[in-house]
Design an enzyme around this catalytic site. Structure first.
Site, PDB file in Angstrom:
ATOM      1  N   SER A  64      -1.433  -8.414  -7.229  1.00  0.00           N
ATOM      2  CA  SER A  64      -1.436  -7.918  -8.591  1.00  0.00           C
ATOM      3  C   SER A  64      -2.856  -7.681  -9.107  1.00  0.00           C
ATOM      4  CB  SER A  64      -0.653  -8.914  -9.457  1.00  0.00           C
ATOM      5  OG  SER A  64      -0.496  -8.494 -10.769  1.00  0.00           O
ATOM      6  N   ASP A  98     -12.669   1.140  -3.564  1.00  0.00           N
ATOM      7  CA  ASP A  98     -12.620   2.598  -3.712  1.00  0.00           C
ATOM      8  C   ASP A  98     -13.963   3.187  -4.130  1.00  0.00           C
ATOM      9  OD1 ASP A  98     -10.017   2.516  -2.956  1.00  0.00           O
ATOM     10  OD2 ASP A  98      -9.172   3.256  -4.849  1.00  0.00           O
ATOM     11  N   LYS A 100       1.390  -5.876  -4.380  1.00  0.00           N
ATOM     12  CA  LYS A 100       2.164  -5.873  -5.623  1.00  0.00           C
ATOM     13  C   LYS A 100       1.501  -4.912  -6.601  1.00  0.00           C
ATOM     14  CE  LYS A 100       3.820  -7.224  -9.689  1.00  0.00           C
ATOM     15  NZ  LYS A 100       3.311  -6.850 -11.013  1.00  0.00           N
TER      16      LYS A 100
END
Length: 538
Positions: free
Chosen positions: A301, A312, A326
């Protein structure tokens, strides 16, 4: 077969991810069925009709509340693994960890030989203000004897917690005091910490361990980061292992301290919710300097949001093992009877556009067993055993290929340490806290020579005398360990003894500073963060 040392962690991991890591976005909102109906009025009428017939005509008396709860649970199970119903009696407990506080007297404790021992009063709580100390033994609560009564942790919590402003009387036995000491404690809001540790590993490298993302996590993180910054930290390790997640805002605010220039941190989108972007808004305290984030299959999460943003944008190196996977956002709806519904309302996407939610179309049972399945086919030991769930390629800011559909894949895979003597070490470790508590109570003065944790780390060595005293414990001998088995783990035993002594002196900072020295994932990450150019991402 999965590594047996992980078997006991799986139920805990799954329950934490479901119960604590599910609210990853929106502020909790109140709603009513009239404003946000899930089904139309005709369906309500039909449901009411069936329930009335059952209630009036069924052969036996029906527990209506229990039946309705089961019906709700069954309906939600058809949706996704992270939408769930919370009964009114359970709501406070479920919310507690994310809200970052509870109401009580403010002590950390454990039970030793049927006696409640205060590990430490919580900073800023009413017990600390009244002078309750580490090592105090709670003998009476509201004039009722609790020592020697086989009391459980749950029993203690029920007796000591209560509404803010209410009072509880405790009678304490303290070392070198002949009489019991009586305290009348007024309960108050007690903070629950979510940042377990923060310390300088060496002159240039800092370490912060985050156990969950609660309402107070950002403030706790910044307190640690400021101290490390003032100590001239150049490299930072953030440890998110076994962190089940929590509030999205806590993760994005921490990411904002690491990323610059209005960079996209994460975005959410769902049927009823248009795309909402979370951007870096301010000048962060650690936008430069080497950064590494450790994750594992228990990182879920909000943990994956933070790790995904850093990965990224190629801001740091992600190490460890594949995260939980998740990527669904829940919103909480408080119902009129005091219960609540946590409903999945959106998905979140990392800056490159990937959803890291693992599949759940084969049912909740298979979803819950997915972590165990990873161990079954050897993923915890070999990167080559990882099955990529989504073949769509996404790209980081520097063009590195990443994938979604099943968690965050670390840049540097570090296998689980398959310690050959784990069973023996587990039998030994359970007896260390009790031994160190007794030992330290009698020998605390000898440790006053260590002014700082760094001094203790560099100079203190567990003596053979202390080691022999520990392995001679009758309880340890009852474990049935052979002398050669104990001898094989002597170094690890001494490290753990040192770690628990350090906890007595510097709490969790001391414990993690020592215990991390026997953690291969931590040690490899430390090597990488100090010289990232020498490590080719694998």
């Amino acid at each position: 077969m999965p590594d047996k040392k992980l078997n006991f962690l799986l139920p805990l991991l799954l329950s934490l991810v479901v119960a604590a890591g599910m609210i990853v976005g929106f502020k909790l909102r109140e709603s009513s069925w009239s404003k946000r109906p899930m089904v139309d009025r005709m369906d309500y009428s039909r449901l009411d009709e069936i329930l009335n017939i059952v209630d009036s005509k069924y052969v036996d008396t029906v527990n209506s509340e229990k039946a309705i709860n089961k019906l709700i649970e069954s309906m939600l199970n058809q949706l996704d693994p992270h939408s769930f119903y919370i009964a009114a009696s359970e709501l406070n407990e479920v919310n507690e960890g994310l809200e970052g506080n509870f109401e009580g007297i403010g002590v950390e404790f454990y039970i030793l030989r049927d006696t409640i021992i205060v590990v430490s009063p919580i900073s800023g709580g009413p017990s600390e203000a009244l002078g309750i100390l580490s090592g105090d033994k709670i003998i009476l609560i509201d004039d009722s004897l609790v020592a020697g009564k086989k009391i459980t942790n749950n029993d203690v919590v029920k007796k000591l917690r209560g509404k803010k402003g209410t009072q509880v009387k405790v009678s304490i036995a303290r070392r070198n005091e002949k009489e019991l000491l009586d305290f009348e404690i007024t309960r108050d809001k007690i903070p629950i910490t979510s940042v377990d540790a923060g310390y300088m590993i060496d002159k240039e490298t800092g370490y912060i361990k985050i156990s969950r993302f609660s309402a107070n996590t950002y403030e706790e993180f910044m307190a640690e980061l400021n101290e490390l910054h003032d100590a001239h930290m150049q490299n930072l390790i953030i440890d998110l292992r076994q962190n089940p997640g929590g509030y999205l805002n806590a993760a994005t605010m921490i990411a904002d301290e690491l990323l610059d220039n209005k960079k996209l941190l994460v975005y959410t989108e769902g049927k009823a919710y248009k795309r909402k972007e979370y951007l870096a808004q301010m000048e962060g305290l650690f936008e430069n300097g080497n950064l590494a984030i450790i994750i594992d299959e228990g990182s879920a999460s909000a943990s994956e949001i933070l790790a995904g943003a850093v990965q990224d944008w190629d801001r740091g190196i992600i190490t460890g093992r594949r995260s939980f996977g998740k990527g669904l956002v829940q919103e909480q709806y408080n119902l009129r009877d005091g219960s609540a519904l946590r409903l999945t309302v959106a998905r979140y996407f990392t800056p490159s556009g990937r959803s890291i939610q693992k599949p759940y179309d084969n049912g909740n049972e298979n979803y819950d067993l997915e972590i165990a399945a990873r161990y079954e086919h050897g993923e915890h030991l070999s990167k080559d055993s990882i099955h990529v769930q989504d073949s769509i390629q996404y790209f980081t800011s520097k063009g590195k290929v990443v994938y979604g559909g099943g968690g965050i894949m670390p840049d540097v895979f570090i296998p689980l340490d398959s310690l050959n003597n784990y069973k023996q070490l587990a039998k030994v470790r359970v007896h260390i806290p009790e031994f160190i508590y007794d030992y330290f109570s009698e020998n605390s003065d000898s440790y006053k020579q260590y002014a700082t944790l760094a001094d203790f780390m560099s100079r203190y060595i567990v003596s053979d005398a202390i080691y022999q005293q520990f392995i001679s414990l009758p309880k340890l001998k009852e474990e049935g360990l052979k002398p050669e088995e104990v001898a094989a783990i002597q170094g690890d035993i001494k490290t753990m003894l040192k770690a628990y002594i350090a906890r007595q002196l510097w709490k969790n900072d001391g414990f993690y500073a020592v215990i991390n020295t026997m953690d291969k994932t931590f040690l490899k990450t430390l090597e990488i963060v100090k010289n990232p150019e020498s490590i080719a991402a694998n």
